[in-house]
Design a protein around this motif. Structure first.
Motif, PDB file in Angstrom:
ATOM      1  N   LEU A 169      10.982 -27.207  18.243  1.00 36.12           N
ATOM      2  CA  LEU A 169      11.892 -27.321  17.119  1.00 36.12           C
ATOM      3  C   LEU A 169      11.910 -26.014  16.332  1.00 36.12           C
ATOM      4  N   PRO A 170      13.089 -25.453  16.042  1.00 37.30           N
ATOM      5  CA  PRO A 170      13.148 -24.189  15.300  1.00 37.30           C
ATOM      6  C   PRO A 170      12.682 -24.350  13.859  1.00 37.30           C
ATOM      7  N   GLU A 171      12.144 -23.281  13.300  1.00 38.30           N
ATOM      8  CA  GLU A 171      11.656 -23.308  11.921  1.00 38.30           C
ATOM      9  C   GLU A 171      12.785 -23.115  10.911  1.00 38.30           C
ATOM     10  N   ILE A 172      13.842 -22.427  11.323  1.00 39.24           N
ATOM     11  CA  ILE A 172      14.993 -22.205  10.451  1.00 39.24           C
ATOM     12  C   ILE A 172      16.261 -22.513  11.256  1.00 39.24           C
ATOM     13  N   PRO A 173      17.370 -22.797  10.587  1.00 43.38           N
ATOM     14  CA  PRO A 173      18.614 -23.058  11.319  1.00 43.38           C
ATOM     15  C   PRO A 173      19.056 -21.842  12.132  1.00 43.38           C
ATOM     16  N   SER A 174      19.583 -22.118  13.324  1.00 44.10           N
ATOM     17  CA  SER A 174      20.118 -21.066  14.190  1.00 44.10           C
ATOM     18  C   SER A 174      21.599 -20.914  13.887  1.00 44.10           C
ATOM     19  N   ILE A 175      21.927 -19.907  13.079  1.00 45.94           N
ATOM     20  CA  ILE A 175      23.286 -19.764  12.541  1.00 45.94           C
ATOM     21  C   ILE A 175      24.094 -18.738  13.340  1.00 45.94           C
ATOM     22  N   PHE A 176      25.355 -19.079  13.586  1.00 46.35           N
ATOM     23  CA  PHE A 176      26.311 -18.120  14.124  1.00 46.35           C
ATOM     24  C   PHE A 176      27.627 -18.354  13.396  1.00 46.35           C
ATOM     25  N   MET A 177      28.635 -17.534  13.670  1.00 40.83           N
ATOM     26  CA  MET A 177      29.925 -17.684  12.998  1.00 40.83           C
ATOM     27  C   MET A 177      31.069 -17.627  14.002  1.00 40.83           C
ATOM     28  N   LYS A 178      32.128 -18.330  13.672  1.00 37.51           N
ATOM     29  CA  LYS A 178      33.366 -18.283  14.436  1.00 37.51           C
ATOM     30  C   LYS A 178      34.437 -17.642  13.554  1.00 37.51           C
ATOM     31  N   PRO A 179      35.383 -16.907  14.128  1.00 39.71           N
ATOM     32  CA  PRO A 179      36.477 -16.340  13.328  1.00 39.71           C
ATOM     33  C   PRO A 179      37.493 -17.410  12.973  1.00 39.71           C
ATOM     34  N   ASP A 180      38.248 -17.187  11.911  1.00 42.64           N
ATOM     35  CA  ASP A 180      39.245 -18.193  11.521  1.00 42.64           C
ATOM     36  C   ASP A 180      40.399 -18.299  12.522  1.00 42.64           C
ATOM     37  N   THR A 181      40.536 -17.305  13.408  1.00 43.60           N
ATOM     38  CA  THR A 181      41.551 -17.388  14.463  1.00 43.60           C
ATOM     39  C   THR A 181      41.203 -18.447  15.511  1.00 43.60           C
ATOM     40  N   ALA A 182      39.968 -18.944  15.492  1.00 42.01           N
ATOM     41  CA  ALA A 182      39.567 -20.019  16.405  1.00 42.01           C
ATOM     42  C   ALA A 182      39.988 -21.385  15.887  1.00 42.01           C
TER      43      ALA A 182
END
Length: 260
Positions: free
Chosen positions: A77-90
């Motif tokens: 289990l990860p200790e912190i959230p695994s964050i990424f981003m998507k562009p608004d064009t998606a």
């Protein structure tokens, strides 16, 4: 309360579901503070629905956030959230088409609960975090796995998550549901392929808002796609994928080939 965004007279409008099948227009955006209702009503079935947010939101994604899904992969289990981003064009809305990239061979669906930020949030405490959320929508974190796996070997997730149309969100924002107690199902061509309870989230909506706001000022209309449970699988042109979240609604999108 269920808030829809739709096209009317060629312009984006917001409205509230007043009774089954009928939407009453709002005079102002729900992201501007107080909600003021208008006089016009429209049959919901007649409306072209748009993603229920501002014109250009930031879209935050979270990887590996359902405990059962993480454990079945054999990862800790990860200790912190695994964050990424998507562009608004998606970003696309209910009823719009997911475009299958012409050079791709492995594209997956991911059924997710989406938290829609309602007011500016910076360094908020976990116990206060949900006060900054306007409500919740259905979302599909569509992912191109061939590129994503190569990116993950380098420690990142960017292009594999970012293709145009790879962030369906809708059909509305529900402002009254409890995000920690929802049944969430994904259906591929009518067959249930994902079925879970949001109580299985490792980092709940409150924890995600608090975590992100420590370093990033969250703005009205920002979207947090909270992660997917087990059961992810492939899409292909001709498929229809539906995300059904208890109390929120059903987000439906078909898949088409890329003709560009």
């Amino acid at each position: 309360m269920k808030i829809y965004k739709f096209l009317q007279g060629g312009q984006p409008r917001f409205g509230v579901l007043e009774e089954p099948g009928t939407v009453r227009t709002m005079k102002t955006s729900p992201f501007e503070g107080s909600i003021e209702m208008g006089e016009e009503t429209w049959p919901l079935s007649s409306l072209v629905l748009l993603p229920p947010t501002v014109a250009h939101p930031r879209i935050f994604g979270v990887g590996l956030n359902y405990k059962s899904h993480i454990l079945e992969t054999g990862r800790p289990l990860p200790e912190i959230p695994s964050i990424f981003m998507k562009p608004d064009t998606a970003l696309i809305g209910h009823g719009q088409s997911i475009v299958y990239p012409s050079a791709s061979t492995v594209v997956h669906y991911e059924t997710e609960l989406v938290a829609v930020i309602g007011r500016k949030a910076r360094s908020v405490a976990c116990e206060d975090a949900l006060h900054y959320v306007l409500g919740y929508a259905c979302g599909n974190d569509v992912s191109e796995r061939t590129i994503q796996r190569k990116e993950m070997s380098l420690g990142l997730m960017t292009v594999g998550k970012a293709f145009d149309t790879f962030a369906p969100v809708g059909p509305c924002i529900d402002t009254s549901v409890d995000p920690s107690k929802l049944r969430m199902r994904g259906r591929l061509n009518g067959v249930v392929v994902q079925d879970c309870q949001t109580s299985d989230l490792l980092f709940g909506v409150d924890a995600l808002v608090a975590y992100l706001s420590k370093s990033i000022t969250l703005m009205p209309g920002d979207l947090i796609m909270t992660g997917t449970p087990g059961g992810i699988g492939p899409l292909k042109p001709g498929d229809i994928f539906e995300i059904d979240i208890e109390g929120v609604g059903v987000l439906r999108n078909d898949v088409i080939g890329d003709n560009t």
